[in-house]
Scaffold this active site. Structure first.
Site, short mmCIF file in Angstrom:
data_model
loop_
_atom_site.label_atom_id
_atom_site.label_comp_id
_atom_site.label_asym_id
_atom_site.label_seq_id
_atom_site.Cartn_x
_atom_site.Cartn_y
_atom_site.Cartn_z
CD1 TRP A 77 -2.36 -2.15 1.58
CD2 TRP A 77 -3.05 -0.99 -0.20
NE1 TRP A 77 -3.40 -2.84 1.01
CE2 TRP A 77 -3.84 -2.16 -0.07
CE3 TRP A 77 -3.31 -0.13 -1.26
CZ2 TRP A 77 -4.89 -2.46 -0.97
CZ3 TRP A 77 -4.34 -0.43 -2.15
CH2 TRP A 77 -5.11 -1.58 -2.00
CG ASP A 146 -3.71 4.01 3.68
OD1 ASP A 146 -4.81 3.86 4.26
OD2 ASP A 146 -3.38 3.37 2.66
CE LYS A 170 -8.94 -3.08 3.60
NZ LYS A 170 -8.27 -2.14 2.72
C1 LIG Z 1 -7.68 -1.65 1.60
C2 LIG Z 1 -6.61 -0.63 1.64
C3 LIG Z 1 -6.50 0.40 0.68
C4 LIG Z 1 -7.42 0.49 -0.51
O1 LIG Z 1 -8.57 1.07 -0.14
P1 LIG Z 1 -9.68 1.46 -1.26
O2 LIG Z 1 -10.74 2.02 -0.38
O3 LIG Z 1 -10.06 0.19 -1.95
O4 LIG Z 1 -9.07 2.45 -2.17
C5 LIG Z 1 -5.51 1.33 0.83
N1 LIG Z 1 -4.64 1.28 1.85
C6 LIG Z 1 -4.71 0.30 2.78
C7 LIG Z 1 -3.72 0.31 3.90
C8 LIG Z 1 -5.70 -0.67 2.70
O5 LIG Z 1 -5.76 -1.64 3.63
#
Ligand SMILES: *Cc1c(COP(=O)(O)O)cnc(C)c1O
Length: 334
Positions: A77, A146, A170
């Site tokens: 990521w 993030d 999540k």
């Molecule tokens: C799942 C995830 C993403 C992607 O998220 P989207 O909402 O599908 O763009 C980005 N960063 C992390 C750390 C994730 O776990």
């Protein structure tokens, strides 16, 4: 679902300008502020486009006057965030864990900070590699994080960050909603070409109603925030989440049949990858897991093996059931 508050209509049918939706959004924001201890210095934004849209929004909102930014690479990521930011500004990768196949976090004293970075971006929990920070970097620039796969799993000190963002799917609620928590003094410096839907100041000034927000997802997120409060808040969730993770890691470490590659002090509470001693048995393990009602255990292709994503919604009993299967499977195949 079909009849909200005796109105005879569903939240899905309501206008986003209606007092009902405005009230639902305000309530969700307030409960989230209480849960995370978010002060009035921060705007709470409910957006769309997922965390991935924020990979672009971050450099667009923060990297215009200063066109350099620091990024730490701790996994898949991080890499995606770095690639997207590189379209807008000069990315300085302060350190990368790629050489260790992302099994450890490079210590901060080895980071090569940029000379004029607008911010430092990192990923506090790498969902695919299962690597989590249990410390906060100490730097002179705003921290942009993030938190998609760790937010609401345990307490955090929001005041240490400039920007926190997360896709909802999540630990927050259904897909389609994106949360951004941004320090207000970072608003208003966006690149003029920033799409209006990605401009945090526009979102803050319009209470996240510049255009139609994902109203039903927002409603459900508000219910999840309330549920978390009812569980005893993030302090209580942290205790449960630590217990869930500890027992799963204990099984992996104590049983020669299983392995997790991540350095012990950086092992994720939410995403636990593990491999079997014999990868030829992966398919059989997954099939038996599915029969036992344990779904979605296949690991990411870059890591192989299995991955247990034990988010807030996964109960301790579910983790116990997985451990039970692991013990049984190893006894029969080890
Ligand atoms: C799942 C995830 C993403 C992607 O998220 P989207 O909402 O599908 O763009 C980005 N960063 C992390 C750390 C994730 O776990």
């Amino acid at each position: 679902m079909l009849d909200w508050g005796g109105r005879g209509l569903s939240v899905m049918e309501m206008s986003h300008r209606s007092p009902e939706i405005v009230g639902i959004a305000e309530q969700a924001e307030q409960t989230l502020r209480d849960l995370l201890g978010i002060s009035a210095d921060y705007a709470v934004l409910f957006l769309q486009g997922g965390a991935s849209a924020q990979f672009s929004a971050v450099p667009l909102n923060l990297g215009f006057e200063t066109v350099q930014a620091d990024y730490l690479n701790t996994g898949q990521w991080s890499k995606k965030a770095i690639a997207e930011a590189g379209r807008y500004l000069d990315v300085n990768v302060v350190a990368s864990a790629e050489a260790s196949n992302f099994s450890a976090i490079p210590p901060q004293d080895l980071w090569q900070m940029g000379s004029s970075a607008a911010y430092l971006h990192y990923t506090p929990n790498e969902t695919i590699g299962g690597v989590e920070f249990f410390w906060t970097p100490q730097v002179d620039v705003p921290l942009v994080v993030d938190m998609s796969s760790t937010i609401l799993s345990r307490r955090i000190d929001v005041s240490q960050y400039g920007v926190i963002y997360a896709g909802a799917q999540k630990n927050i609620g259904p897909a389609g909603l994106t949360l951004v928590i941004v320090k207000r003094d970072l608003l208003g410096q966006a690149n003029p070409k920033t799409p209006a839907t990605l401009d945090w100041k526009i979102a803050a000034d319009s209470d996240s109603m510049y255009n139609t927000p994902p109203t039903f997802a927002l409603y459900l997120a508000g219910l999840v925030f309330q549920w978390l409060q009812d569980q005893g808040g993030l302090e209580a969730m942290e205790i449960i989440n630590r217990r869930k993770a500890e027992k799963l890691y204990a099984e992996i470490d104590n049983n020669d049949f299983y392995a997790n590659p991540v350095e012990v002090e950086s092992r994720s509470l939410m995403n636990i990858p593990f491999t079997l001693a014999n990868a030829d048995l992966d398919k059989q393990f997954l099939a038996e897991a599915e029969t036992a009602g344990l779904l979605n255990l296949k690991g990411h292709r870059s890591v192989g093996g299995m991955r247990a994503s034990i988010y807030n919604a996964v109960t301790e009993q579910a983790v116990d059931a997985l451990i039970c299967l692991m013990q049984d499977f190893a006894a029969r195949n080890g």
